[in-house]
Motif scaffolding. Structure first.
Motif, mmCIF file in Angstrom:
data_model
loop_
_atom_site.group_PDB
_atom_site.id
_atom_site.type_symbol
_atom_site.label_atom_id
_atom_site.label_comp_id
_atom_site.label_asym_id
_atom_site.label_seq_id
_atom_site.Cartn_x
_atom_site.Cartn_y
_atom_site.Cartn_z
ATOM 1 N N MET A 189 -0.390 8.414 10.939
ATOM 2 C CA MET A 189 -1.381 8.533 9.876
ATOM 3 C C MET A 189 -1.280 7.494 9.012
ATOM 4 O O MET A 189 -2.346 7.260 8.375
ATOM 5 C CB MET A 189 -0.540 9.643 8.905
ATOM 6 C CG MET A 189 -1.313 9.950 7.629
ATOM 7 S SD MET A 189 -0.612 9.088 6.238
ATOM 8 C CE MET A 189 0.870 9.760 5.800
ATOM 9 N N LEU A 190 -0.319 6.700 8.675
ATOM 10 C CA LEU A 190 -0.381 5.290 8.202
ATOM 11 C C LEU A 190 -1.145 4.434 8.751
ATOM 12 O O LEU A 190 -1.817 3.592 8.327
ATOM 13 C CB LEU A 190 1.153 4.760 8.026
ATOM 14 C CG LEU A 190 2.061 5.587 7.225
ATOM 15 C CD1 LEU A 190 3.458 5.200 7.432
ATOM 16 C CD2 LEU A 190 1.759 5.930 5.585
ATOM 17 N N GLN A 212 13.610 13.068 12.480
ATOM 18 C CA GLN A 212 12.736 13.600 11.560
ATOM 19 C C GLN A 212 11.459 12.710 11.244
ATOM 20 O O GLN A 212 10.501 12.957 10.501
ATOM 21 C CB GLN A 212 13.408 14.001 10.164
ATOM 22 C CG GLN A 212 14.242 15.092 10.339
ATOM 23 C CD GLN A 212 15.087 15.336 9.075
ATOM 24 O OE1 GLN A 212 15.026 14.591 8.281
ATOM 25 N NE2 GLN A 212 15.386 16.610 8.966
ATOM 26 N N GLY A 213 11.777 11.568 11.676
ATOM 27 C CA GLY A 213 10.711 10.453 11.234
ATOM 28 C C GLY A 213 10.743 9.889 10.047
ATOM 29 O O GLY A 213 11.831 9.406 9.522
ATOM 30 N N VAL A 214 9.701 9.692 9.261
ATOM 31 C CA VAL A 214 9.734 8.965 8.036
ATOM 32 C C VAL A 214 9.376 10.118 6.753
ATOM 33 O O VAL A 214 8.564 10.695 6.965
ATOM 34 C CB VAL A 214 8.745 7.852 7.901
ATOM 35 C CG1 VAL A 214 8.511 7.117 6.494
ATOM 36 C CG2 VAL A 214 8.842 6.779 9.143
ATOM 37 N N THR A 215 10.515 10.061 5.814
ATOM 38 C CA THR A 215 9.965 10.854 4.717
ATOM 39 C C THR A 215 10.535 10.025 3.416
ATOM 40 O O THR A 215 11.020 9.066 3.421
ATOM 41 C CB THR A 215 11.238 12.001 4.704
ATOM 42 O OG1 THR A 215 12.418 11.452 4.840
ATOM 43 C CG2 THR A 215 10.878 13.116 5.834
ATOM 44 N N ALA A 248 0.769 -1.119 -0.007
ATOM 45 C CA ALA A 248 0.029 -0.151 -0.032
ATOM 46 C C ALA A 248 0.871 1.375 0.070
ATOM 47 O O ALA A 248 0.621 2.153 -0.686
ATOM 48 C CB ALA A 248 -0.927 -0.041 0.959
ATOM 49 N N ILE A 249 1.804 1.339 0.911
ATOM 50 C CA ILE A 249 2.770 2.208 0.799
ATOM 51 C C ILE A 249 3.675 2.675 -0.597
ATOM 52 O O ILE A 249 3.642 3.634 -0.891
ATOM 53 C CB ILE A 249 3.586 2.518 2.021
ATOM 54 C CG1 ILE A 249 2.692 2.235 3.487
ATOM 55 C CG2 ILE A 249 4.908 3.359 2.225
ATOM 56 C CD1 ILE A 249 3.810 2.079 4.878
ATOM 57 N N MET A 272 -4.444 -0.456 10.575
ATOM 58 C CA MET A 272 -3.389 -1.752 11.518
ATOM 59 C C MET A 272 -2.884 -0.855 12.247
ATOM 60 O O MET A 272 -2.539 0.286 12.319
ATOM 61 C CB MET A 272 -2.746 -2.312 10.205
ATOM 62 C CG MET A 272 -1.973 -1.639 9.484
ATOM 63 S SD MET A 272 -0.911 -2.697 8.125
ATOM 64 C CE MET A 272 -2.529 -3.256 7.066
ATOM 65 N N SER A 273 -2.206 -1.793 13.070
ATOM 66 C CA SER A 273 -1.500 -1.255 14.328
ATOM 67 C C SER A 273 -0.079 -1.043 13.583
ATOM 68 O O SER A 273 0.356 -0.983 12.399
ATOM 69 C CB SER A 273 -1.124 -2.357 15.155
ATOM 70 O OG SER A 273 -0.191 -3.639 14.736
#
Length: 213
Positions: free
Chosen positions: A37-38, A68-71, A17-18, A44-45
């Motif tokens: 958000m995801l 920064q997390g995920v980019t 999906a991503i 889902m968890s």
């Protein structure tokens, strides 16, 4: 065992999906993706999502940073050229080996794909055409019946498709030209001139390089 199988399934679902949203251009380079958000989007968890993100980072499609997390990873020109060279080497080798050696089932698969390409062009559906373009080239590599080559092709295709989609976004008329080149490659593979097949696949792939430089 059942719980483990379900977790793997969720991880794979999250990954696909991503990846689909990144490759299609829906999520562009530099875009921030929060796990929250995801999780809400995919229902889902965070556990399978984190596994999917780890896998996407290994492929070079996202970047994970403690601060920064995920980019979404931006594909540099250097990376484009590296992928281009790898794909060119892989596909020229494949068509040289396969020309004049494939059976009716192989060409039936290519023909079915080409028919769907024509439908996508009629609708000016770039996202669908890009996926069919991916499948067309993947079928050629699969004709080698070599798992290692197939795995390499699968790994580079997602990154290369980001570039392919850009060429079609810039010039929709390229869709028809791309499909015509696919037909030429298909007919060359059915013939006996190995060098013709190589020249056609080179010209087809080099178009992307010319547009991006």
């Amino acid at each position: 065992m059942e719980k483990q199988a379900a977790t793997v399934t969720l991880r794979d679902q999250a990954f696909e999906a991503i990846k689909k949203r990144i490759v299609s251009g829906e999520w562009h380079g530099g875009m921030f993706l929060s796990e929250k958000m995801l999780s809400e989007l995919l229902g889902m968890s965070k556990t399978p999502i984190r596994s999917a993100l780890d896998r996407l980072e290994m492929m070079g499609l996202v970047k994970l940073s403690p601060k920064q997390g995920v980019t979404v990873q931006e594909v540099s020109l250097k990376k484009i050229l590296e992928i281009y060279e790898l794909r060119l080497s892989l596909e020229t080798f494949a068509v040289r080996r396969l020309t004049g050696k494939m059976d009716a089932g192989f060409f039936a698969g290519l023909d079915a794909n080409l028919a769907k390409q024509a439908e996508a062009i009629e609708r000016e559906d770039i996202i669908r055409y890009v996926e069919l373009d991916r499948q067309f080239h993947a079928m050629i590599i699969a004709g080698l019946d070599n798992e290692e080559y197939t795995e390499v092709m699968s790994r580079i295709q997602d990154k290369f498709l980001l570039v392919v989609r850009t060429t079609f976004d810039r010039n929709k008329k390229r869709l028809a030209g791309s499909m015509e080149e696919h037909w030429q490659i298909r007919h060359a593979l059915a013939g006996t001139d190995h060098e013709l097949s190589v020249r056609l696949i080179q010209r087809h792939i080099e178009y992307v390089k010319k547009i991006m430089l």
